[in-house]
Scaffold this motif. Sequence first.
Motif, PDB file in Angstrom:
ATOM      1  N   VAL A  89      -8.777  -7.104   0.880  1.00  0.00           N
ATOM      2  CA  VAL A  89      -7.482  -7.767   1.064  1.00  0.00           C
ATOM      3  C   VAL A  89      -7.649  -8.985   1.978  1.00  0.00           C
ATOM      4  O   VAL A  89      -8.438  -8.969   2.931  1.00  0.00           O
ATOM      5  CB  VAL A  89      -6.461  -6.771   1.646  1.00  0.00           C
ATOM      6  N   ASP A  90      -6.886 -10.037   1.704  1.00  0.00           N
ATOM      7  CA  ASP A  90      -7.040 -11.300   2.414  1.00  0.00           C
ATOM      8  C   ASP A  90      -6.175 -11.424   3.662  1.00  0.00           C
ATOM      9  O   ASP A  90      -6.534 -12.166   4.585  1.00  0.00           O
ATOM     10  CB  ASP A  90      -6.714 -12.456   1.461  1.00  0.00           C
ATOM     11  N   ALA A  91      -5.033 -10.767   3.692  1.00  0.00           N
ATOM     12  CA  ALA A  91      -4.149 -10.867   4.857  1.00  0.00           C
ATOM     13  C   ALA A  91      -3.159  -9.719   4.828  1.00  0.00           C
ATOM     14  O   ALA A  91      -2.888  -9.137   3.772  1.00  0.00           O
ATOM     15  CB  ALA A  91      -3.409 -12.202   4.888  1.00  0.00           C
ATOM     16  N   LEU A  92      -2.610  -9.409   5.991  1.00  0.00           N
ATOM     17  CA  LEU A  92      -1.529  -8.438   6.116  1.00  0.00           C
ATOM     18  C   LEU A  92      -0.250  -9.180   6.457  1.00  0.00           C
ATOM     19  O   LEU A  92      -0.243 -10.064   7.330  1.00  0.00           O
ATOM     20  CB  LEU A  92      -1.836  -7.425   7.230  1.00  0.00           C
TER      21      LEU A  92
ATOM     22  N   PRO B 225      -2.160   2.927  -4.384  1.00  0.00           N
ATOM     23  CA  PRO B 225      -3.383   3.450  -3.765  1.00  0.00           C
ATOM     24  C   PRO B 225      -4.338   2.315  -3.418  1.00  0.00           C
ATOM     25  O   PRO B 225      -4.428   1.309  -4.142  1.00  0.00           O
ATOM     26  CB  PRO B 225      -3.977   4.351  -4.860  1.00  0.00           C
ATOM     27  N   MET B 226      -5.088   2.477  -2.338  1.00  0.00           N
ATOM     28  CA  MET B 226      -5.998   1.426  -1.898  1.00  0.00           C
ATOM     29  C   MET B 226      -7.112   1.189  -2.909  1.00  0.00           C
ATOM     30  O   MET B 226      -7.617   0.064  -3.026  1.00  0.00           O
ATOM     31  CB  MET B 226      -6.571   1.767  -0.527  1.00  0.00           C
TER      32      MET B 226
ATOM     33  N   GLU C 114      -8.574  -0.041   6.041  1.00  0.00           N
ATOM     34  CA  GLU C 114      -8.788   0.267   4.628  1.00  0.00           C
ATOM     35  C   GLU C 114      -8.485  -0.946   3.749  1.00  0.00           C
ATOM     36  O   GLU C 114      -9.184  -1.222   2.767  1.00  0.00           O
ATOM     37  CB  GLU C 114      -7.912   1.450   4.222  1.00  0.00           C
ATOM     38  N   ALA C 115      -7.429  -1.668   4.104  1.00  0.00           N
ATOM     39  CA  ALA C 115      -7.084  -2.873   3.341  1.00  0.00           C
ATOM     40  C   ALA C 115      -8.183  -3.918   3.458  1.00  0.00           C
ATOM     41  O   ALA C 115      -8.566  -4.556   2.462  1.00  0.00           O
ATOM     42  CB  ALA C 115      -5.754  -3.427   3.844  1.00  0.00           C
TER      43      ALA C 115
ATOM     44  N   ALA D  13       0.857  -1.178   0.000  1.00  0.00           N
ATOM     45  CA  ALA D  13       0.000   0.000   0.000  1.00  0.00           C
ATOM     46  C   ALA D  13       0.901   1.239   0.000  1.00  0.00           C
ATOM     47  O   ALA D  13       2.115   1.139  -0.181  1.00  0.00           O
ATOM     48  CB  ALA D  13      -0.929  -0.023   1.208  1.00  0.00           C
ATOM     49  N   GLU D  14       0.315   2.384   0.219  1.00  0.00           N
ATOM     50  CA  GLU D  14       1.097   3.616   0.101  1.00  0.00           C
ATOM     51  C   GLU D  14       2.060   3.826   1.268  1.00  0.00           C
ATOM     52  O   GLU D  14       3.005   4.597   1.156  1.00  0.00           O
ATOM     53  CB  GLU D  14       0.139   4.812  -0.032  1.00  0.00           C
TER      54      GLU D  14
END
Length: 607
Positions: free
Chosen positions: A89-92, A43-44, A83-84, A31-32
Amino acid sequence: MGIVELLAPAGSCEIGRAAIAAGADAVYVGAERFGARTAAGNPMSEIEALARYAHGFGARVYVTMNTLLFDDELEAARRSAWEAYEAGVDALIVQDMAFTQLELPPIALHASTQTFNLTPERAAFLAAAGFSRIVVERGASLEQIRAIRAAIPDHVELEAFVHGAICVSYSGQCYLGHALCGRGGNRGNCAQPCRAQYDLYNDRGRLLQKDRPLLSVRDLNLGDRLGELLEAGVCSLKIEGRLKEADYVVNNTAYYHRKLNDLEVRRASAGEVACGFEPQPEKSFSRGFTTYFWDGRRSGVAAPEARSVGEAVGTTLKSEGAALTLRLRPGIALHNGDGICFVGRSGRLEGASVNRAAGERIELNKAIRIPVGTQVFRNFDRSFRPSAERRLRVAVAFGPEQLSATDETGVSVSIPLLRRDYEPAANRALAERNIRQAFGKSGGTIFDVAEVSIGFEPEVALPFVPAAELNALRRELLDALSAARLSAYRRPEPYVRPSVAPTRPPGVANDYRANVSNSLAERFYRWAGFEPSEWALEAQSDPDFAGREVMRSPYCLRRETGTCLREHPELRRERLYLKNNGIRLELVFHCAACEMGVVYRGRDEED
């Protein structure tokens, strides 16, 4: 062996789509903010579009938030996590333990390779802390990976690198760039000091090597060892390269996709990949390939140069000015505009561009002397243009009252005909042809309509449906199928903070190497019975590097140069130093562990 995931890098969301088209089951993207490659932020809104595209195939999107955080960044990191999640989004992928203390959305957490996952004890600690996946250290051997798998619960996944650049330092434990120029990987701005040129001295001041990339190693390639990785319990195979261009990602993703297809394993996503080229890793950037320490510590892993070497194309037969005659390898053809290189007499990589190629005789853009018998490489093939498409097979059924579509994974939808008062078709064969032709198209969708069946009894007349209405029905049907696939998609289980504190693994440093850079990470470690003695170097306003070990590595310069003290105890135990721009670094050899450390000694007095 369960479901297997091929994980590809995405420096941009456009590259992420290309990777999925080439066969990736998942992509990781920055991400940013807060990613370990600050030059690869997105960008998201674009990540959200990428997630929709990926989820259509059942593929996943992981966002990298694997830098160390400062206290004044915690709230922004929390917002970015939300936001993710809202973007699909599936995971961080994270390094900082502060994420285990933040109020996160229901999203999975993966322990980045930056958390230094080399031992079973460390992996078990992170599993107990609630991480659903652990990314194994790149320097881990097959034996170490097996030990890690045995130490963690079955539901915790293992991810391992299979291709790309290798961090010569243990991940998350490199402070060399920060010490030399204030740019470190733990804050997402690695200066790549391992690729820099160094002079090597001994303790008597003798110059042993000059201006050489003495800490640079070749690129990883485990293409022929995937079966062993999977049998060891790895479920996600990772390609490195979020700073690489699209051609690199598509080429290598397609290559490993084919390798996995040959192994006939169950894949995490669906769809048929069609490549418009022959995948060849040697066509993309590499410093030469190695399996590194996959089979244990060994020599022969150093890179001859920090630059790309490419593919071997032949050997020199004659060299006269800018004219060069080669004995080309079978199947090799050079083209105008190709780049070639070779290792010169100085031991360094030299190169030129091809102005004109005519079989084995080529004209270069400059006069160059290449000794007869020298191996020549091509590090840029102008004709190589990787491209791929991916589609989900769909069967369409045209019935008297409704249309249905079923994709290859079993997701199915139905819609009614636009109206029921169609006139009977005067020519049944022509009507059938028009229906099949209209529904055989898939436009810009992710689908490939492989079958169109018409469910009318022979004695029942087919309706005459105008071409415009058939096309509208097809669009509506495929839109409904796309929506159904997204509705059926399920993200991984989210992170749940454990009720019982994880047990601190033995042998973990409690000084700067613990990488504690904020109050939440400090709280996490105290909860686990771990008392950090100082902040991370990146969090110190004026860190003192003198005498600090700024890198620890399984790579050893003595082993690489044939002067290993364990193998040659008769050798003098002299101290060795690296020098770069006046900064002196001492090489320290931890022979019992078969590791090398780099200690910062400051500016050389002579400078």
